[in-house]
Design a protein around this motif. Structure first.
Motif, PDB file in Angstrom:
ATOM      1  N   ARG A  77       0.824  -1.207   0.000  1.00 38.57           N
ATOM      2  CA  ARG A  77       0.000   0.000   0.000  1.00 38.57           C
ATOM      3  C   ARG A  77       0.859   1.258   0.000  1.00 38.57           C
ATOM      4  O   ARG A  77       1.743   1.430   0.844  1.00 38.57           O
ATOM      5  CB  ARG A  77      -0.905   0.039   1.227  1.00 38.57           C
ATOM      6  N   ASP A  78       0.579   2.156  -0.946  1.00 39.16           N
ATOM      7  CA  ASP A  78       1.161   3.500  -0.967  1.00 39.16           C
ATOM      8  C   ASP A  78       0.065   4.483  -0.578  1.00 39.16           C
ATOM      9  O   ASP A  78      -1.021   4.470  -1.164  1.00 39.16           O
ATOM     10  CB  ASP A  78       1.672   3.854  -2.363  1.00 39.16           C
ATOM     11  N   GLU A  79       0.356   5.340   0.392  1.00 44.18           N
ATOM     12  CA  GLU A  79      -0.626   6.324   0.832  1.00 44.18           C
ATOM     13  C   GLU A  79       0.112   7.470   1.501  1.00 44.18           C
ATOM     14  O   GLU A  79       1.276   7.350   1.890  1.00 44.18           O
ATOM     15  CB  GLU A  79      -1.627   5.673   1.799  1.00 44.18           C
ATOM     16  N   ASP A  80      -0.573   8.603   1.626  1.00 43.71           N
ATOM     17  CA  ASP A  80      -0.047   9.734   2.378  1.00 43.71           C
ATOM     18  C   ASP A  80       0.084   9.314   3.840  1.00 43.71           C
ATOM     19  O   ASP A  80      -0.911   8.945   4.477  1.00 43.71           O
ATOM     20  CB  ASP A  80      -1.029  10.907   2.241  1.00 43.71           C
ATOM     21  N   PRO A  81       1.292   9.309   4.403  1.00 41.05           N
ATOM     22  CA  PRO A  81       1.447   8.835   5.781  1.00 41.05           C
ATOM     23  C   PRO A  81       0.733   9.693   6.815  1.00 41.05           C
ATOM     24  O   PRO A  81       0.552   9.256   7.961  1.00 41.05           O
ATOM     25  CB  PRO A  81       2.968   8.847   5.997  1.00 41.05           C
ATOM     26  N   THR A  82       0.317  10.901   6.440  1.00 40.34           N
ATOM     27  CA  THR A  82      -0.430  11.732   7.388  1.00 40.34           C
ATOM     28  C   THR A  82      -1.920  11.411   7.382  1.00 40.34           C
ATOM     29  O   THR A  82      -2.663  11.941   8.222  1.00 40.34           O
ATOM     30  CB  THR A  82      -0.238  13.232   7.082  1.00 40.34           C
ATOM     31  N   ARG A  83      -2.381  10.574   6.437  1.00 42.41           N
ATOM     32  CA  ARG A  83      -3.796  10.175   6.406  1.00 42.41           C
ATOM     33  C   ARG A  83      -3.955   8.951   7.305  1.00 42.41           C
ATOM     34  O   ARG A  83      -3.375   7.899   7.033  1.00 42.41           O
ATOM     35  CB  ARG A  83      -4.230   9.863   4.980  1.00 42.41           C
ATOM     36  N   PRO A  84      -4.733   9.037   8.372  1.00 42.79           N
ATOM     37  CA  PRO A  84      -4.759   7.945   9.356  1.00 42.79           C
ATOM     38  C   PRO A  84      -5.475   6.698   8.849  1.00 42.79           C
ATOM     39  O   PRO A  84      -6.418   6.780   8.062  1.00 42.79           O
ATOM     40  CB  PRO A  84      -5.520   8.568  10.541  1.00 42.79           C
ATOM     41  N   TRP A  85      -5.005   5.546   9.303  1.00 45.59           N
ATOM     42  CA  TRP A  85      -5.632   4.277   8.959  1.00 45.59           C
ATOM     43  C   TRP A  85      -5.577   3.351  10.170  1.00 45.59           C
ATOM     44  O   TRP A  85      -4.780   3.523  11.089  1.00 45.59           O
ATOM     45  CB  TRP A  85      -4.945   3.626   7.765  1.00 45.59           C
ATOM     46  N   ASN A  86      -6.448   2.370  10.150  1.00 46.73           N
ATOM     47  CA  ASN A  86      -6.413   1.290  11.129  1.00 46.73           C
ATOM     48  C   ASN A  86      -5.810   0.055  10.489  1.00 46.73           C
ATOM     49  O   ASN A  86      -6.098  -0.249   9.324  1.00 46.73           O
ATOM     50  CB  ASN A  86      -7.820   0.964  11.632  1.00 46.73           C
ATOM     51  N   PRO A  87      -4.978  -0.686  11.226  1.00 45.91           N
ATOM     52  CA  PRO A  87      -4.371  -1.897  10.659  1.00 45.91           C
ATOM     53  C   PRO A  87      -5.413  -2.981  10.427  1.00 45.91           C
ATOM     54  O   PRO A  87      -6.603  -2.804  10.693  1.00 45.91           O
ATOM     55  CB  PRO A  87      -3.364  -2.304  11.739  1.00 45.91           C
ATOM     56  N   LEU A  88      -4.954  -4.085   9.920  1.00 46.93           N
ATOM     57  CA  LEU A  88      -5.843  -5.197   9.609  1.00 46.93           C
ATOM     58  C   LEU A  88      -6.682  -5.560  10.829  1.00 46.93           C
ATOM     59  O   LEU A  88      -6.156  -5.836  11.911  1.00 46.93           O
ATOM     60  CB  LEU A  88      -5.006  -6.402   9.165  1.00 46.93           C
ATOM     61  N   GLY A  89      -8.003  -5.520  10.650  1.00 46.92           N
ATOM     62  CA  GLY A  89      -8.891  -5.825  11.766  1.00 46.92           C
ATOM     63  C   GLY A  89     -10.342  -5.806  11.335  1.00 46.92           C
ATOM     64  O   GLY A  89     -10.678  -5.562  10.161  1.00 46.92           O
ATOM     65  N   HIS A  90     -11.227  -6.061  12.313  1.00 50.01           N
ATOM     66  CA  HIS A  90     -12.666  -6.050  12.073  1.00 50.01           C
ATOM     67  C   HIS A  90     -13.205  -4.683  12.498  1.00 50.01           C
ATOM     68  O   HIS A  90     -13.552  -4.468  13.658  1.00 50.01           O
ATOM     69  CB  HIS A  90     -13.339  -7.181  12.850  1.00 50.01           C
ATOM     70  N   TRP A  91     -13.288  -3.761  11.554  1.00 48.05           N
ATOM     71  CA  TRP A  91     -13.613  -2.362  11.851  1.00 48.05           C
ATOM     72  C   TRP A  91     -15.037  -1.976  11.482  1.00 48.05           C
ATOM     73  O   TRP A  91     -15.414  -0.815  11.676  1.00 48.05           O
ATOM     74  CB  TRP A  91     -12.635  -1.438  11.107  1.00 48.05           C
ATOM     75  N   TRP A  92     -15.824  -2.906  10.955  1.00 53.64           N
ATOM     76  CA  TRP A  92     -17.158  -2.574  10.468  1.00 53.64           C
ATOM     77  C   TRP A  92     -18.188  -3.415  11.227  1.00 53.64           C
ATOM     78  O   TRP A  92     -18.483  -4.556  10.831  1.00 53.64           O
ATOM     79  CB  TRP A  92     -17.228  -2.825   8.956  1.00 53.64           C
ATOM     80  N   PRO A  93     -18.740  -2.893  12.333  1.00 51.84           N
ATOM     81  CA  PRO A  93     -19.663  -3.677  13.165  1.00 51.84           C
ATOM     82  C   PRO A  93     -20.865  -4.214  12.401  1.00 51.84           C
ATOM     83  O   PRO A  93     -21.405  -5.276  12.738  1.00 51.84           O
ATOM     84  CB  PRO A  93     -20.102  -2.678  14.242  1.00 51.84           C
ATOM     85  N   GLN A  94     -21.287  -3.485  11.379  1.00 48.48           N
ATOM     86  CA  GLN A  94     -22.435  -3.951  10.597  1.00 48.48           C
ATOM     87  C   GLN A  94     -22.089  -5.147   9.723  1.00 48.48           C
ATOM     88  O   GLN A  94     -22.998  -5.821   9.213  1.00 48.48           O
ATOM     89  CB  GLN A  94     -22.987  -2.799   9.747  1.00 48.48           C
TER      90      GLN A  94
END
Length: 237
Positions: free
Chosen positions: A22-39
């Motif tokens: 993955r290439d992305e702007d390092p100042t744009r926040p992200w969550n690592p691999l996980g279950h982030w969508w309760p729905q």
């Protein structure tokens, strides 16, 4: 300007396997691999915190995986009219692909199931689909195996000669090629671990995911680079 290496097998009982950088702007926040969508509790992915979507998503129930790569196009759309591309991987693993005229900037969306893979491309004007044939291939910001993309023309045959191993760490031969590629430096046009700022983009390589998708399910592992655009020992888990 992400990169994916993918192996589509000829044997339908063998999983599709891929390595995604993955290439992305390092100042744009992200969550690592996980279950982030309760729905959607069965979906595992790398979440973009700002928009709530995913860069990579995998669904244990549907045995599908999707990865989003940016592509040129759609820059004439005003920000107010643009829908986040991060919705695409989530929709894809739930069985919905983008329509003919998505209100989005350009993308390559890799969709993988237990026996096949395809790329849906949007350049802001035209939507196209490419079924990925059996074998080892590379995808970046243009077409599959595009010889005009320097990192693909330089490294594709190296990945094809280093076929994945058996076992949970099947991706080790490919990681060795990634490590070898860093001798070029992150601003080289042929680099896979990249610093895209000299090209006018604020993005650097941030993380690596390895995944297999087969009849028995989906397995995804994850590791972040020691620093944006810098290689180091990776412990994918």
């Amino acid at each position: 300007m992400c990169t994916v290496i993918i192996d589509v097998p000829t044997d339908p009982g063998t999983p599709v396997r891929l390595l995604a950088i993955r290439d992305e702007d390092p100042t744009r926040p992200w969550n690592p691999l996980g279950h982030w969508w309760p729905q959607h509790p069965s979906i595992l992915g790398v979440q973009d915190i700002r928009a709530g979507g995913a860069w990579l998503a995998a669904d244990a129930d549907t045995h599908r995986l999707a990865v989003l790569l940016n592509r040129a196009g759609g820059d004439d759309l005003p920000d107010s009219a643009v829908v986040s591309r991060g919705t695409l991987p989530l929709d894809a693993v739930l069985g919905t692909s983008p329509g003919k005229h998505p209100a989005m900037r350009g993308f390559n969306l890799l969709e993988v199931d237990a026996t096949s893979a395809r790329v849906i491309s949007w350049d802001g004007v035209h939507r196209s689909e490419t079924e990925i044939e059996p074998g080892i291939h590379m995808i970046a910001h243009d077409d599959v195996d595009d010889p005009a993309t320097a990192r693909i023309s330089h490294w594709l045959e190296h990945f094809r000669l280093a076929e994945p191993e058996s076992g949970d760490e099947w991706y080790r031969p490919w990681l060795e090629i990634l490590e070898r590629s860093t001798a070029l430096g992150p601003v080289d046009e042929r680099a896979i671990i990249r610093d895209n700022r000299p090209l006018g983009y604020p993005t650097l390589s941030l993380l690596v995911c390895a995944a297999s998708v087969g009849p028995d399910g989906v397995a995804v592992s994850y590791a972040e680079l020691p620093a944006p655009g810098e290689w180091g020992t990776l412990d994918l888990h």
